[in-house]
Design a protein around this motif. Structure first.
Motif, PDB file in Angstrom:
ATOM      1  N   ARG A 122     -33.804  36.514  11.990  1.00  0.00           N
ATOM      2  CA  ARG A 122     -33.260  35.470  10.719  1.00  0.00           C
ATOM      3  C   ARG A 122     -33.700  33.871  11.637  1.00  0.00           C
ATOM      4  NH1 ARG A 122     -30.747  38.687  13.680  1.00  0.00           N
ATOM      5  NH2 ARG A 122     -28.844  38.860  14.733  1.00  0.00           N
ATOM      6  N   HIS A 167     -32.675  36.054   6.748  1.00  0.00           N
ATOM      7  CA  HIS A 167     -33.468  37.621   7.465  1.00  0.00           C
ATOM      8  C   HIS A 167     -34.591  37.489   6.597  1.00  0.00           C
ATOM      9  CE1 HIS A 167     -34.087  41.336   9.517  1.00  0.00           C
ATOM     10  NE2 HIS A 167     -33.081  41.028  10.028  1.00  0.00           N
ATOM     11  N   ASN A 198     -39.143  30.839   8.846  1.00  0.00           N
ATOM     12  CA  ASN A 198     -39.586  31.438  10.202  1.00  0.00           C
ATOM     13  C   ASN A 198     -40.478  30.825  11.245  1.00  0.00           C
ATOM     14  OD1 ASN A 198     -37.190  32.698   9.869  1.00  0.00           O
ATOM     15  ND2 ASN A 198     -38.259  34.915  10.547  1.00  0.00           N
TER      16      ASN A 198
END
Length: 206
Positions: free
Chosen positions: A92, A97, A103
């Motif tokens: 996350r 998430h 990410n």
């Protein structure tokens, strides 16, 4: 006692990865099943400060809720130049998430000015195996690490998470450019699962 073992994940790749480790170790009598194969139960949030704490908590929850032996892992990426982050926040890191693309993009942006020689990193996986034992569970926890460096752009279509930007030591391909067998032989999760083989073999023979 041996039989179905719950893998505390809905990721089919993790089930296949465990099955390959069992096959390689010639362990019969264990059938990995995922969370989708058991009735839903409350899954505690991952609030541990370490991968080991999170993995142990997930495995314990799964074993207590289902009465089955349970394997759980917590894994992530520790980047030297980011003081070991994203670490337990890997899934996350961008705020959402499981958004692998976001990410990865954030990590690359944070490392944009970091020279190649300082882009060292390690994938870390803690795997826990919880076996019901009366009113409690017995938990075994192991840790696997896979050293490498962060590439400057994603490459490869295999794997998941940060695999497309992680180049293992002594290699020139990213983890997402390796075959499943190549990754198992070297990866953090593969190394951790291999360290669980003695406990899995004992369970299979019980």
């Amino acid at each position: 006692m041996a039989g179905r073992v719950l893998v505390a994940s809905r990721n089919a790749k993790k089930l296949r990865e465990l099955q390959r480790v069992l096959d390689a170790a010639d362990i019969a009598g264990i059938e990995p099943v995922g969370l989708d194969a058991v009735p839903p139960y409350p899954e505690a949030p991952e609030t541990g400060a370490t991968f080991e704490e999170n993995a142990a908590a997930k495995a314990r929850d799964g074993a207590l809720a289902t009465g089955m032996a349970c394997i759980a892992d917590d894994s992530g990426l520790e980047i030297d130049a980011l003081n070991g982050m994203p670490g337990v926040l890997s899934a996350r890191w961008s705020g959402t998430h499981g958004d692998d693309g976001a990410n990865t993009a954030l990590v690359l942006a944070q490392l944009s000015d970091v020279p190649d020689e300082r882009r060292g990193a390690a994938f870390v996986s803690a795997c826990a195996f919880a076996v019901p034992d009366g009113d409690d569970v017995a938990v075994t926890v192991v840790r696997g690490e896979w050293r490498g460096a962060i590439a400057r752009a994603p490459r490869g279509e295999n794997g998941f998470g940060y695999d497309p930007v992680f180049v293992p030591e002594a290699g020139d391909r990213t983890a997402a450019e390796l075959s499943a067998e190549e990754k198992d032989a070297a990866s953090h999760r593969g190394r951790a699962l291999t360290l669980l083989v003695p406990a899995l073999a004992a369970f299979a023979g019980s």
